[in-house]
Design an enzyme around this catalytic site. Structure first.
Site, PDB file in Angstrom:
ATOM      1  CE1 TYR A  56     101.572  41.130 -55.366  1.00  0.00           C
ATOM      2  CE2 TYR A  56     102.953  39.291 -56.010  1.00  0.00           C
ATOM      3  CZ  TYR A  56     102.820  40.604 -55.624  1.00  0.00           C
ATOM      4  OH  TYR A  56     103.956  41.395 -55.508  1.00  0.00           O
ATOM      5  CG  LEU A 206     110.533  45.180 -68.300  1.00  0.00           C
ATOM      6  CD1 LEU A 206     109.773  44.044 -68.973  1.00  0.00           C
ATOM      7  CD2 LEU A 206     111.628  45.724 -69.229  1.00  0.00           C
ATOM      8  NE  ARG A 208     103.861  48.968 -60.695  1.00  0.00           N
ATOM      9  CZ  ARG A 208     104.827  49.527 -59.984  1.00  0.00           C
ATOM     10  NH1 ARG A 208     105.663  50.368 -60.566  1.00  0.00           N
ATOM     11  NH2 ARG A 208     104.965  49.284 -58.707  1.00  0.00           N
ATOM     12  N   GLY A 209     105.874  47.554 -67.550  1.00  0.00           N
ATOM     13  CA  GLY A 209     105.569  47.493 -68.979  1.00  0.00           C
ATOM     14  C   GLY A 209     105.768  48.828 -69.672  1.00  0.00           C
ATOM     15  N   PRO A 231     100.651  56.965 -61.808  1.00  0.00           N
ATOM     16  CG  PRO A 231     101.239  58.312 -59.991  1.00  0.00           C
ATOM     17  CD  PRO A 231     101.073  56.874 -60.396  1.00  0.00           C
TER      18      PRO A 231
HETATM   19  N1  LIG Z   1     107.680  44.214 -53.498  1.00  0.00           N
HETATM   20  C1  LIG Z   1     106.796  44.930 -54.149  1.00  0.00           C
HETATM   21  O1  LIG Z   1     106.292  45.926 -53.637  1.00  0.00           O
HETATM   22  C2  LIG Z   1     106.411  44.538 -55.537  1.00  0.00           C
HETATM   23  C3  LIG Z   1     105.591  45.387 -56.306  1.00  0.00           C
HETATM   24  C4  LIG Z   1     105.267  45.003 -57.596  1.00  0.00           C
HETATM   25  C5  LIG Z   1     105.738  43.812 -58.107  1.00  0.00           C
HETATM   26  N2  LIG Z   1     106.515  42.998 -57.338  1.00  0.00           N
HETATM   27  C6  LIG Z   1     107.001  41.695 -57.858  1.00  0.00           C
HETATM   28  O2  LIG Z   1     107.847  41.919 -58.964  1.00  0.00           O
HETATM   29  C7  LIG Z   1     107.360  41.212 -60.114  1.00  0.00           C
HETATM   30  C8  LIG Z   1     107.651  42.009 -61.353  1.00  0.00           C
HETATM   31  O3  LIG Z   1     106.980  43.273 -61.258  1.00  0.00           O
HETATM   32  P1  LIG Z   1     106.209  43.882 -62.467  1.00  0.00           P
HETATM   33  O4  LIG Z   1     105.348  42.816 -63.050  1.00  0.00           O
HETATM   34  O5  LIG Z   1     105.599  45.152 -62.070  1.00  0.00           O
HETATM   35  O6  LIG Z   1     107.429  44.198 -63.404  1.00  0.00           O
HETATM   36  P2  LIG Z   1     107.789  44.486 -64.877  1.00  0.00           P
HETATM   37  O7  LIG Z   1     108.583  43.320 -65.327  1.00  0.00           O
HETATM   38  O8  LIG Z   1     108.369  45.838 -64.863  1.00  0.00           O
HETATM   39  O9  LIG Z   1     106.427  44.590 -65.714  1.00  0.00           O
HETATM   40  C9  LIG Z   1     105.799  43.455 -66.182  1.00  0.00           C
HETATM   41  C10 LIG Z   1     104.851  43.802 -67.331  1.00  0.00           C
HETATM   42  O10 LIG Z   1     105.578  44.395 -68.404  1.00  0.00           O
HETATM   43  C11 LIG Z   1     105.023  43.973 -69.638  1.00  0.00           C
HETATM   44  N3  LIG Z   1     106.093  43.424 -70.505  1.00  0.00           N
HETATM   45  C12 LIG Z   1     106.346  43.796 -71.765  1.00  0.00           C
HETATM   46  N4  LIG Z   1     107.377  43.127 -72.275  1.00  0.00           N
HETATM   47  C13 LIG Z   1     107.802  42.278 -71.316  1.00  0.00           C
HETATM   48  C14 LIG Z   1     108.831  41.310 -71.254  1.00  0.00           C
HETATM   49  N5  LIG Z   1     109.641  41.065 -72.287  1.00  0.00           N
HETATM   50  N6  LIG Z   1     108.980  40.589 -70.121  1.00  0.00           N
HETATM   51  C15 LIG Z   1     108.183  40.817 -69.070  1.00  0.00           C
HETATM   52  N7  LIG Z   1     107.172  41.726 -69.067  1.00  0.00           N
HETATM   53  C16 LIG Z   1     106.986  42.458 -70.188  1.00  0.00           C
HETATM   54  C17 LIG Z   1     103.974  42.932 -69.330  1.00  0.00           C
HETATM   55  O11 LIG Z   1     102.708  43.534 -69.425  1.00  0.00           O
HETATM   56  P3  LIG Z   1     101.657  43.017 -70.493  1.00  0.00           P
HETATM   57  O12 LIG Z   1     101.619  41.510 -70.256  1.00  0.00           O
HETATM   58  O13 LIG Z   1     100.388  43.711 -70.158  1.00  0.00           O
HETATM   59  O14 LIG Z   1     102.257  43.385 -71.807  1.00  0.00           O
HETATM   60  C18 LIG Z   1     104.223  42.567 -67.891  1.00  0.00           C
HETATM   61  O15 LIG Z   1     103.064  42.224 -67.195  1.00  0.00           O
HETATM   62  C19 LIG Z   1     105.863  40.997 -59.829  1.00  0.00           C
HETATM   63  O16 LIG Z   1     105.345  39.909 -60.554  1.00  0.00           O
HETATM   64  C20 LIG Z   1     105.877  40.783 -58.348  1.00  0.00           C
HETATM   65  O17 LIG Z   1     106.206  39.425 -58.078  1.00  0.00           O
HETATM   66  C21 LIG Z   1     106.869  43.360 -56.078  1.00  0.00           C
END
Ligand SMILES: NC(=O)c1ccc[n+]([C@@H]2O[C@H](COP(=O)([O-])OP(=O)(O)OC[C@H]3O[C@@H](n4cnc5c(N)ncnc54)[C@H](OP(=O)(O)O)[C@@H]3O)[C@@H](O)[C@H]2O)c1
Length: 332
Positions: A56, A206, A208-209, A231
């Site tokens: 990352y 979420l 990814r938002g 996608p």
């Molecule tokens: N094992 C794997 O393959 C894999 C893959 C991906 C991620 N991960 C891990 O999982 C973690 C979470 O994944 P993710 O970031 O994709 O998940 P997520 O929580 O689904 O999406 C995070 C994004 O959602 C938006 N968002 C809007 N409201 C929010 C709120 N109240 N709280 C948090 N986010 C909000 C933000 O984007 P904006 O800031 O742009 O608004 C934030 O960057 C990553 O940080 C990583 O450590 C693992």
């Protein structure tokens, strides 16, 4: 903050974990000071599971976490680190390496960057198709014996790989995408985890938002992973998926909570063995996410959500074809 145990052998962690990925990579620019303040706010609120990866921001995320923990708190948190994804100097993804020697090399660099004596949960980001999982897990097990790693995790692997890995060394948790609109894990993998006593750390709760209630057509085309490569964020798929968000919003409004809180609480409601990871990058988003811990969706709420957003409701795959091809979890 309540806690949940990660699998039969894993650590007791806060009911919500914080993923740090977006603070260094993939989701557009991040503000360093705000990232640090967000990690500190999470620790203050009782979050004890922090997820990172050596790739990352090519080390940036681990150095950021080191800086955040310089003020204290390391002994209270479980640091989960992913390794194995390889990138070139421009950040392009160029494959996976989970050979035993690579495992130890990656771990040595992560320990140094993090400035810690041990990693709490260490996991390959993806299955390396060229290396038997027994060899990869065997190498991490040697790190466990040496006191450099406490627990072994996996990421985005399917049932067969889980069984083979678990036969070598107990697996604490599987990290896998799981949300109201990403339900593939329900098709066998979750059952295998439960049979073997492996916990689940759910990412992308979420999407990814996308289903946070804060995404909009206006943000389409943003030059990050979401706008360019995901996608579900493109064209007609985006229109359809934002339509689903409005259905959730109607229910969230009635409950007096936000869309993101419903989405997080939905994942938490799928089982005591599941810990949602949220990717908050700012204190405001974190505060919203933490609010979900007070929300208990009833069976009636869950049934309404299921009706509004059935398991296969999303338009578009969760990853593009190139990234899907390396997902062992999708090979069922
Ligand atoms: N094992 C794997 O393959 C894999 C893959 C991906 C991620 N991960 C891990 O999982 C973690 C979470 O994944 P993710 O970031 O994709 O998940 P997520 O929580 O689904 O999406 C995070 C994004 O959602 C938006 N968002 C809007 N409201 C929010 C709120 N109240 N709280 C948090 N986010 C909000 C933000 O984007 P904006 O800031 O742009 O608004 C934030 O960057 C990553 O940080 C990583 O450590 C693992």
């Amino acid at each position: 903050m309540q806690t949940r145990k990660l699998g039969r052998t894993g650590p007791q962690v806060s009911q919500l974990g914080l993923g740090l990925m977006g603070m260094s990579d993939l989701y557009g620019p991040a503000d360093r000071a705000e990232s640090l303040a967000t990690i500190h706010a999470a620790l203050d609120a009782g979050v004890t599971l922090l997820d990172t990866g050596d790739f990352y921001g090519m080390g940036h995320n681990e150095l950021l976490l080191r800086e955040a923990l310089a003020a204290g708190g390391r002994e209270r948190v479980n640091i989960s680190v992913k390794f194995g994804a390889m990138r070139d100097p421009d950040g392009n993804w160029i494959g996976y390496d989970a050979r035993p020697a690579a495992v130890k090399n990656f771990a040595a660099y992560s320990l140094k960057r993090l400035g810690v004596e041990h990693i709490d949960i260490y996991r390959p980001a993806r299955l390396d198709p060229a290396v038997p999982i027994e060899d990869t897990v065997g190498a991490i097990a040697e790190l466990v014996k040496a006191g450099r790693v406490r627990h072994i995790g996996l990421s985005e692997v399917g049932s067969e790989t889980l069984r083979r890995a678990h036969a070598v060394h107990p697996i604490a948790d599987l990290q896998i995408e799981y949300s109201m609109i990403s339900r593939g894990v329900e098709d066998g993998i979750l059952q295998t985890c439960r049979e073997l006593g492996i916990g689940v750390t759910a990412y992308g709760v979420l999407s990814r938002g996308l289903i946070s209630g804060h995404w909009s057509k206006q943000r389409a085309g943003e030059a990050d992973f979401r706008g360019r490569a995901s996608p579900r964020f493109q064209g007609d798929n985006l229109d359809h998926n934002l339509g689903l968000v409005e259905k959730v919003r109607a229910i969230a409004d009635e409950l007096g909570v936000s869309v993101a809180q419903v989405a997080i609480a939905w994942v938490a409601a799928q089982g005591e063995d599941i810990v949602p990871l949220v990717g908050a990058r700012t204190r405001a988003r974190l505060t919203e996410a933490l609010g979900a811990t007070a929300l208990r969706l009833t069976a009636a709420d869950l049934a309404r959500l299921e009706k509004a957003v059935p398991a296969d409701a999303a338009a578009g795959e969760r990853y593009n074809a190139h990234a899907t091809a390396v997902l062992d979890s999708e090979k069922r």
